[in-house]
Design a protein around this motif. Structure first.
Motif, PDB file in Angstrom:
ATOM      1  N   ASN A 163     -17.350  14.287  13.643  1.00  0.00           N
ATOM      2  CA  ASN A 163     -17.543  12.738  13.622  1.00  0.00           C
ATOM      3  C   ASN A 163     -17.840  12.253  12.233  1.00  0.00           C
ATOM      4  N   TYR A 164     -18.046  11.029  12.002  1.00  0.00           N
ATOM      5  CA  TYR A 164     -18.234  10.582  10.773  1.00  0.00           C
ATOM      6  C   TYR A 164     -17.146  10.861   9.960  1.00  0.00           C
ATOM      7  N   ALA A 165     -16.080  10.845  10.377  1.00  0.00           N
ATOM      8  CA  ALA A 165     -14.774  11.036   9.592  1.00  0.00           C
ATOM      9  C   ALA A 165     -13.613  10.155   9.906  1.00  0.00           C
ATOM     10  N   GLU A 166     -13.507   9.185   8.930  1.00  0.00           N
ATOM     11  CA  GLU A 166     -12.827   8.113   8.922  1.00  0.00           C
ATOM     12  C   GLU A 166     -11.189   8.314   8.650  1.00  0.00           C
ATOM     13  N   VAL A 167     -10.482   7.953   9.273  1.00  0.00           N
ATOM     14  CA  VAL A 167      -9.004   7.944   9.047  1.00  0.00           C
ATOM     15  C   VAL A 167      -8.733   6.928   8.149  1.00  0.00           C
ATOM     16  N   THR A 168      -8.314   7.049   6.921  1.00  0.00           N
ATOM     17  CA  THR A 168      -7.913   5.789   6.041  1.00  0.00           C
ATOM     18  C   THR A 168      -6.365   5.662   5.822  1.00  0.00           C
ATOM     19  N   GLY A 169      -5.606   6.719   6.191  1.00  0.00           N
ATOM     20  CA  GLY A 169      -4.258   6.609   6.176  1.00  0.00           C
ATOM     21  C   GLY A 169      -3.430   7.520   6.957  1.00  0.00           C
ATOM     22  N   PHE A 170      -2.002   7.431   6.843  1.00  0.00           N
ATOM     23  CA  PHE A 170      -1.201   8.604   7.422  1.00  0.00           C
ATOM     24  C   PHE A 170      -0.582   9.323   6.444  1.00  0.00           C
ATOM     25  N   LEU A 171      -0.375  10.593   6.560  1.00  0.00           N
ATOM     26  CA  LEU A 171       0.574  11.378   5.824  1.00  0.00           C
ATOM     27  C   LEU A 171       1.892  11.350   6.472  1.00  0.00           C
ATOM     28  N   GLU A 172       2.790  10.759   5.487  1.00  0.00           N
ATOM     29  CA  GLU A 172       4.236  10.315   5.950  1.00  0.00           C
ATOM     30  C   GLU A 172       5.336  11.279   4.880  1.00  0.00           C
ATOM     31  N   ARG A 173       6.392  11.178   5.537  1.00  0.00           N
ATOM     32  CA  ARG A 173       7.663  11.719   4.836  1.00  0.00           C
ATOM     33  C   ARG A 173       9.008  11.062   5.375  1.00  0.00           C
TER      34      ARG A 173
END
Length: 555
Positions: free
Chosen positions: A192-202
């Motif tokens: 918890n309290y773990a905010e996704v701020t973006g995706f890892l992309e390729r």
């Protein structure tokens, strides 16, 4: 269940699930049971948002029959029975009174036709071992009987009523947590309290491939990368916002429906009511844990989902609706002991330039594969749906995930596998036996532990036996004991006072606890987590936001 984002960043997962409400929790439980390596990430606390803001019902959706959504009603009624089986300590039958008026849609004949169909669609409702869980068919009551249940019903034109049955959750926040605890026991990792701020992309295929997420630890500000073969967006009202981190124009938009609820003294005994107001549509009057929930509103919310809250204006307007539908009740602001709000995430099927309508929007769910038409492989979004059908949505997500991963998994087992505390054959005999075994504790303490922890209640009592203060009530009126708070910290990832009081125990979900209780709970958490006096006071202040309205215009 331990929180360790550092270790998670060093682990390769099959599924990375974003969202720790009931949708994400159900997916984590199903996937872990089938042998997938799962990570679950939630930017607030588990069950913090829509999951805790419901009307506490597990129901078939009687009004969906009017919209012709027969498949959704049948799905919901099937799932209702499954909930009773896998969570016997949390899901219970609840009678509803539908008052009848005149000869139209609210008349006896139309109501009888609709309820007959409802009963037919729930033909398997009583395939249960516990007789206390079985649901009778609907019945007709007289005008006098209807008024005996609720004297405040509108009397003009009242011809009687129909009583039918659905189910109710004892504590939705706790029920959601049981999915996560069960998943963790099967090898899943959660934070918890773990905010996704973006995706890892390729780059990949005809577009790009998602290989996991960037995460900010909201407790210490550290950044992490959590990698997985497939990422599942199960973030509820935030789902289209999360999609926007992967593509500029998300392929699906949501209507966010704001629903507020009021909690008052007990108003209708053990029977719920479905009431129509001429100025505000239908609402429920629902008995719950010795109180009454009145809900819900259903209005389009166009602000940022993080800005949601209840204003005094919201309460005032809803009281007008309630008093119109139940004119003899005369509820005032002083009768409102507590209030809360939730956002329903509904798939937006409104034509361009059309007016958004949350009340009539479908509660159907959708599993959207971003790789099929949008060139973003490795990302699934679980959209829409409702509490009752969340387990079935999870099964659909994991089935699709298995195909995407090219994995042959074990069949879904969540339909018959008891939840974390659900390994109970018959709940009432279970409680009676527990009271006999634990006669040193008052019966209400055992009742409370049985409802919140089910078959795991002895784990709490084992902690209680280590220190006298952990056996004590948190205040003179509370059935909750100190061991529940300590267990929440040690084994259930409670990091803040509100985590323990609002979502691990449900103590605050009936209204502001006493200063004595808050102080004792804060003291126990301070000992476990090393808080100093200033931090303890900060946590008490943070808890107050759940019992305060927001300024008008901000929610």
């Amino acid at each position: 269940m331990k929180r360790d984002l550092e270790a998670m960043s060093r682990t390769a997962y099959d599924l990375v699930i974003v969202g720790g409400g009931i949708s994400g929790a159900s997916i984590a439980w199903d996937a872990a049971l089938r042998g997938l390596k799962v990570a679950l990430l939630e930017k607030e606390d588990f069950a913090h948002g829509t999951t805790s803001g419901s009307s506490k019902l597990i129901h078939g959706g009687l009004r969906y029959l009017q919209n012709g959504e027969l498949a959704l009603v049948r799905e919901s009624l099937r799932e209702r029975r499954i909930w009773e089986m896998i969570a016997p300590h949390m899901v219970f039958p609840l009678p509803f009174l539908l008052p009848t008026y005149g000869q139209g849609m609210s008349g006896k004949l139309i109501m009888s036709v609709g309820l007959t169909f409802y009963d037919l669609l729930s033909y398997d409702r009583n395939r249960l071992d516990d007789p206390d869980k079985k649901l009778p068919g609907y019945k007709t009551v007289s005008r006098e009987e209807a008024l005996e249940i609720m004297p405040s019903l509108k009397k003009e034109g009242l011809t009687g009523g129909k009583i039918y049955y659905d189910c109710q959750m004892f504590a939705p926040e706790r029920l959601c947590l049981e999915f996560i605890l069960g998943a963790a026991e099967q090898g899943a990792d959660a934070a918890n309290y773990a905010e996704v701020t973006g995706f890892l992309e390729r780059p990949g295929g005809n577009g790009k491939r998602i290989e996991g997420v960037r995460v900010k630890d909201r407790e210490n500000g550290k950044e992490h990368e959590i990698r997985g073969a497939l990422t599942v967006n199960a973030s509820g009202p935030w789902a289209d916002k999360l999609m926007g981190l992967a593509e500029e124009n998300p392929p699906r938009q949501l209507i966010r429906s704001k629903g507020i609820h009021l909690i008052t003294r007990q108003l209708s005994g053990e029977t719920a009511l479905a009431v129509k107001s001429e100025i505000g549509g239908h609402f429920f009057v629902i008995p719950w844990r010795g109180h009454t929930i009145i809900g819900t509103t259903d209005t389009v919310f166009s602000h940022e989902p993080d800005a949601m809250g209840v204003t005094e204006e919201d309460i005032e307007k809803f009281l007008l609706v309630v008093n119109d539908g139940l004119p003899g009740l005369g509820l005032t602001r002083g009768d409102v002991q507590h209030f809360y709000v939730g956002l329903r995430p509904l798939i937006d099927e409104t034509p361009e330039e059309g007016t958004k309508d949350s009340y009539n929007a479908s509660r159907e769910a959708e599993v959207f594969d971003h790789g099929e038409k949008h060139g973003i492989d490795g990302l699934l979004s679980a959209l829409g749906g409702k509490w009752t059908t969340s387990r079935n949505l999870a099964e659909e997500v994991v089935d699709k995930a298995a195909k995407k991963l090219g994995r042959k998994l074990k069949p879904c087992a969540t339909e018959s596998t008891p939840l974390y505390g659900g390994a109970i054959k018959r709940f009432r005999p279970f409680l009676d036996e527990a009271k006999q075994r634990h006669q040193r504790y008052a019966p209400d303490i055992i009742d409370n532990l049985g409802h919140f922890h089910g078959a795991r209640m002895d784990d709490i009592l084992e902690i209680a036996g280590t220190e006298p203060k952990l056996e004590e009530r948190l205040d003179d009126q509370s059935p909750d004991i100190g061991a529940q708070i300590v267990n929440a910290v040690r084994n259930e990832m409670a990091l803040h006072l509100d985590d323990a009081l609002m979502r691990r125990s449900g103590i605050g979900t009936l209204g502001r606890p006493s200063p004595q209780l808050i102080g004792k709970a804060a003291g126990l958490m301070a000992e476990e987590l090393g808080w100093d006096g200033a931090r303890r006071e900060q946590e008490i202040a943070r808890l107050s936001r759940y019992f305060s309205t927001k300024p008008s215009g901000t929610a």
